[in-house]
Design an enzyme around this catalytic site. Structure first.
Site, PDB file in Angstrom:
ATOM      1  N   HIS A 140      -3.557  -6.365  -7.675  1.00 30.58           N
ATOM      2  CA  HIS A 140      -2.699  -5.345  -7.069  1.00 30.58           C
ATOM      3  C   HIS A 140      -3.200  -4.969  -5.672  1.00 30.58           C
ATOM      4  CE1 HIS A 140      -0.824  -1.034  -7.553  1.00 30.58           C
ATOM      5  NE2 HIS A 140      -0.192  -1.759  -6.672  1.00 30.58           N
ATOM      6  N   GLU A 146      -2.494  -7.804  -3.410  1.00 23.79           N
ATOM      7  CA  GLU A 146      -1.071  -7.813  -3.007  1.00 23.79           C
ATOM      8  C   GLU A 146      -0.846  -6.869  -1.824  1.00 23.79           C
ATOM      9  OE1 GLU A 146       2.285  -5.020  -3.649  1.00 23.79           O
ATOM     10  OE2 GLU A 146       1.570  -5.559  -5.659  1.00 23.79           O
ATOM     11  N   HIS A 147      -1.467  -5.692  -1.851  1.00 21.93           N
ATOM     12  CA  HIS A 147      -1.350  -4.762  -0.726  1.00 21.93           C
ATOM     13  C   HIS A 147      -2.045  -5.312   0.523  1.00 21.93           C
ATOM     14  CE1 HIS A 147       0.071  -0.730  -2.403  1.00 21.93           C
ATOM     15  NE2 HIS A 147       0.144  -1.541  -3.432  1.00 21.93           N
ATOM     16  N   GLU A 175      -2.005   5.554  -6.024  1.00 18.32           N
ATOM     17  CA  GLU A 175      -0.795   5.060  -6.685  1.00 18.32           C
ATOM     18  C   GLU A 175      -1.016   4.990  -8.199  1.00 18.32           C
ATOM     19  OE1 GLU A 175       1.877   0.993  -7.204  1.00 18.32           O
ATOM     20  OE2 GLU A 175       0.457   1.087  -5.556  1.00 18.32           O
TER      21      GLU A 175
END
Length: 1026
Positions: free
Chosen positions: A102, A105-106, A203
């Site tokens: 994750h 991905e950012h 998040e």
């Protein structure tokens, strides 16, 4: 963006919130036909064609290819759709919960070899006319899709995406910003305490503040305990600070390789162009490797298991004393067996969907809980699928009873099977889904095939839906007990099943906070003075990088001149049916007819307004005419694509204090079922059933539960709605219908022991709303079906004519707007006008059981047709991209934030999953100062225009054409005028509107925050605390 299982097509959780044709698009033959000319074995730009298959059900031709050198897999779906899509996905199988896929991905989207500027992903949002741009992390893959209607834009975005995933910079500063870092709470003050910061860190704290998401995560981790599904791919907040920058780079090197990639393209652009660009810019630079990312099958348990977890209590739960969840989950077969997956998915719907399903009757109707558990039904997002069933909102003492009911219901299904009519209704639903034209069909396909293809299933087989339907019908014909045998095999005799219960713990949030403090202490205790100094200096370095104006000139961009000067017009006919105004719009709807009716609320007594959303949600679910609610649900499933009623507040386009209030009826059906669909509506008008208190209670509980569950996901929407409440009359009604006021009202209704008061209100509302005098209709259908549809509409109007009754409007000031601007004396929309309305300033804080905030500030400005409206639209977009994104997300660590100009004349600032509260309000104020200073360039303005136009020109489905005009009275001419004003917006206009409407002395604003306990706000008497 972290995406959990289940709701792949319903909800896309995003990394962000929130055309013109070019000559080389050959137009002589259709894209589908051209694609059929390829031959298996053919070589194109380093790829070999493996398979060419016509898929008539979905109006496309599928081509499967592989890349010769690296083995990369490729699927192209050629279809006559100008909204072209690209997606690349990698199988990402982490073995810890640090959130490495994750965070990666950012971080890959923060700059690459060819595009080394900071954050090209967010910058491209304003340099393109994309209709979609995002990235998601699932449990076992990471996917990067975009779509656009412009071919030059497609090449630009493809270049940026390829470079990002294959050649990212992965700078340490970007890892700190996007992942996690230790930093002084006030970065410029070395003596302020250290804290964990980072976009993904915040998040994921926000994600797990949602009890439904928390439960789903635990369930998956515990049902598949032996490999990648046992960890949190998005990142467990307290494990995220264990990830190092080195580990991140290592994960990229092993997983983001063409040999581990699957490429998908969709639409009407030529395939060769895509292959050539992908080969030249990326694949030619790699050799084949063995990525070794396969997910092994989960070893099957020899006996069932049980587990228990806790969560935070929900202050808005329909019944605070019943907040337990219990669910039984079964491990099923491998998802790459397409037909087995199709069968189990259908079987799941038969078992749990709608009031006729056995589990609905056994679990929901006895009112043991408020709704099914958050995870329910078939889930094909993991290598082996699962099926879950259970309840939320139940009492702890009912645990054994629920387990007993689940096992008994499975026995009953094996004995009795399913009614043939219910199976037909499901197959009918599949037929409608295949015919319905959506605007993001490419994205839906990419999501639909992602999981199975990820584990080497055949994506083309998945697209051949009618072959699965035919095979299914055949299997039932050969063995009438086909489905019962599956239930026996997968549920009755399955030893790999998990019963997971969850209960609220009053101390849950405190324990989370304490655990985070302990983690922080552990990290900080070991620090030397030198380490602390380094942390402070790194914090300043990051702040400096975030504050610098970045040169984005290396990125490709469209120009404002690439935008079409005119908007395509949609012809509609205005007529009438049985004395009711009707709009007819001829569209290529593929054998479907779409019906809408807008019914005014002008005569509804004020005391009934709060009940309108409840009325809308139950009116199609309580039975009507000769049908009880079960038969009604059955007929709706067999004969329509669904029937719904929803409350509408439509601000006027010319005056701020004028609005229309109503409810919208919507349904669709295959043209052969038109008479049946209108018969169902006329029964709802003529004889709806309201007297079944038991049924009403079930619907009320489900509705209240759904509202309470939605707040942690849509907190920014609730904050914006509340902030606008006292600024316009429409804003006030929007809060009543869809804001926190409605959530609290539904909680009160759910707590009532006697619903007779509600049962008395419903027929009173019906009398005012379902009245042909206050109604207008719209039909979207194919040209050859229009006259038949109009005749059926006429018959429907005759059937309900006895309910025509002139009633007096409750509010005295009614403003009329003609439905057809060219015929002022014709039928009109009747709007409420509150010309003496006095807006007032209000600051409201809602204390919530979340570790993050949702902050909003709304300002009263001007309506749609005002000359300044276009400038405010551009200003909102530009301030978001050029100022607020840096302040709120990069520096502040919130997941998202920005400004938007709403059609109701409200200019709103917002933040989403934000670790800050009051500080974010000062970021909003600084955003206004920045705009007033005029410290922005023509390039900044042009980029904002591109971004605004990509929304203005986003594709509209045949079902929705002409709807702006029907609902809001916004004609194509008005849209064209707005378009010209957008093109004309200048630097001076932007400074002027910031000065005129957003300046401290000039503005009338409302503020709202949803978030955890807040000392600063408690001490400030200007806040109202709820």
């Amino acid at each position: 963006m972290f995406r959990q299982t289940k709701a792949v097509l319903q909800k896309l959780r995003c990394r962000r919130f929130g055309g013109q044709r070019y000559t080389w698009r050959l137009s002589s033959t259709s894209a589908r036909e051209r694609a059929l000319q390829y031959q298996p074995g053919q070589k194109i730009h380093g790829f070999t064609v493996r398979e060419v298959v016509a898929v008539p059900d979905l109006f496309l031709t599928a081509l499967k290819l592989t890349h010769d050198k690296t083995g990369a897999q490729y699927l192209h779906a050629a279809r006559d759709d100008s909204n072209n899509l690209f997606s690349v996905q990698f199988r990402t199988t982490p073995l810890d919960s640090t959130g490495v896929p994750h965070i990666l991905e950012h971080t890959v989207l923060c700059g690459s070899k060819k595009y080394p500027c900071r954050d090209p992903f967010f910058k491209m949002l304003n340099r393109s006319l994309s209709t979609f741009m995002n990235a998601f992390t699932a449990s076992d893959y990471t996917m990067y899709p975009f779509s656009t209607q412009n071919s030059k834009d497609f090449q630009n975005l493809l270049s940026v995406y390829l470079d990002a995933v294959f050649f990212p910079c992965l700078r340490e500063l970007d890892f700190w910003q996007e992942g996690w870092r230790l930093e002084n709470e006030i970065p410029t003050d070395p003596n302020s305490p250290l804290a964990f910061k980072g976009v993904v860190f915040n998040e994921m704290k926000g994600v797990f503040a949602d009890n439904e998401r928390l439960y789903a995560q635990h369930l998956q981790n515990k049902l598949y305990p032996d490999h990648t599904y046992s960890v949190v791919s998005g990142g467990e907040p307290l494990a995220i600070p264990d990830l190092t920058w080195e580990q991140l780079k290592q994960f990229h090197a092993t997983h983001y390789h063409p040999s581990n990639a699957r490429f998908f393209t969709y639409g009407d652009l030529p395939l060769e162009q895509h292959l050539k660009q992908i080969e030249e810019e990326a694949l030619s630079k790699f050799e084949r490797i063995d990525p070794n990312t396969e997910v092994p099958s989960q070893p099957h348990w020899t006996g069932p298991r049980e587990a228990h977890v806790t969560c935070s209590p929900d202050a808005l739960a329909p019944d605070p004393t019943r907040q337990n969840t219990l669910c039984v989950s079964y491990l099923l077969g491998d998802i790459t067996d397409t037909f087995e997956g199709f069968t189990l998915s259908l079987l799941s719907s038969l078992m749990i969907s709608g009031p006729n399903s056995p589990f609905y009757k056994a679990l929901i109707e006895p009112k043991i809980g408020s709704d099914f558990s958050s995870v329910v039904g078939y889930d094909g997002s993991t290598k082996e699928a699962s099926f879950s069933v259970g309840l939320q909102g139940m009492a702890k003492e009912d645990t054994d009873r629920v387990k007993q009911i689940i096992s008994q219901t499975i026995d009953d299904i094996i004995e009795n099977g399913f009614e043939e009519e219910r199976i037909e209704a499901l197959l009918h639903k599949i037929e409608i889904q295949m015919k319905h034209q959506s605007t993001n069909f490419g994205l839906s396909l990419a999501s639909y095939i992602a999981s199975s293809w990820n584990h080497d299933g055949d994506p083309v087989e998945l697209l051949q839906i009618s072959e699965s339907v035919a095979k299914f019908r055949q299997a039932l014909k050969e063995n009438p007990r086909f489905l019962q045998d599956k239930v026996k095999q997968y549920f009755k005799e399955n030893t790999h099943r998990l019963t997971l219960s969850m209960s609220p713990d009053e101390a849950y949030l405190d324990k989370q906070t304490k655990a985070e403090e302990e983690k922080l202490q552990k990290k900080t205790q070991a620090l030397t003075d030198g380490d602390r100094k380094e942390i402070y200096e790194k914090g300043l370095e990051l702040l400096a990088a975030q504050s610098k104006t970045h040169d984005a000139s290396c990125l490709p961009a469209l120009k404002v001149s690439d935008i079409d000067a005119t908007t395509p017009f949609t012809p509609v006919q205005i007529g009438s049916a049985g004395g009711v105004p009707a709009q007819y719009c001829e569209q290529p709807t593929n054998g479907l007819v779409y019906f809408r009716a807008m019914c005014s609320l002008n005569t509804l007594p004020e005391d009934l307004r709060l009940y309108v959303p409840l009325f809308c949600s139950v009116i199609t679910k309580m039975g009507c005419g000769a049908l009880d609610y079960r038969q009604q649900a059955q007929q709706m499933a067999l004969r329509t694509g669904g029937m719904s009623v929803s409350p509408q507040v439509i601000p006027d386009s010319a005056e701020l204090d004028v609005y229309e209030q109503g409810v919208l009826l919507f349904s669709s059906c295959l043209d052969r079922n038109l008479p049946h669909m209108f018969k169902l509506w006329s029964d709802i008008f003529n004889s709806p059933h309201f007297d079944d208190e038991e049924r009403l209670r079930v619907l009320v509980m489900m509705s209240a539960q759904e509202l309470a569950n939605g707040i942690s996901y849509s907190g920014h929407m609730y904050a914006m709605t509340r902030a606008g409440r006292h600024l316009t009359p429409a804003g006030d009604l929007q809060e009543t219908f869809g804001g926190m006021e409605q959530v609290k009202f539904m909680k009160r209704i759910a707590e009532m022991s006697d619903l007779s008061q509600v049962i008395r209100a419903l027929p009173r509302i019906k009398k005012h709303i379902l009245n042909p005098v206050n109604m207008r209709c719209a039909i979207n259908a194919a040209p050859q079906k229009m006259s038949d549809t109009a005749a059926q509409l006429e018959t429907f109007m005759k059937d309900i004519a006895e309910y025509r009754k002139e009633r007096k409007a409750v509010r005295p000031n009614i403003t009329e707007r003609p439905l057809d601007p060219l015929n002022a004396s014709g039928p009109s929309r009747k709007l409420i006008s509150e010309l003496n309305y006095h807006p007032c300033q209000m600051k409201t804080f809602f204390r919530m059981p979340f570790p993050v905030n949702f902050v909003s500030k709304s300002i009263r400005t001007v309506p749609f047709t005002h000359d300044d409206y276009a400038s405010l639209c551009i200003l909102a977009r530009m301030t978001t991209a050029k100022f607020l994104h840096g302040e709120i997300r990069e520096k502040g660590g919130a997941y998202g934030g920005g400004a938007r100009m709403g059609g109701g004349g409200l200019f709103s600032f917002y933040s989403y999953r934000d670790p800050n509260s009051v500080q974010t309000l000062s970021a909003f104020a600084k955003g206004v100062d920045w705009a007033k200073s005029g410290n922005f360039t023509q390039q900044d303005i042009d980029e904002a225009k591109l971004s605004v136009f990509s929304a203005v020109d986003s594709p509209v489905a045949p079902a929705d054409k002409g709807m702006n005009r029907f609902l809001s009275g916004v004609t194509d001419e008005m849209k064209q005028s707005h378009r010209q004003k957008l093109f004309a917006v200048s630097h001076q206009n932007l400074v002027d509107v910031a000065e005129r409407y957003l300046s401290f002395g000039q503005m009338t604003c409302g503020v709202s925050i949803l978030g955890p306990e807040n000392e600063t706000i408690n001490k400030d008497p200007s806040w109202i605390v709820k």
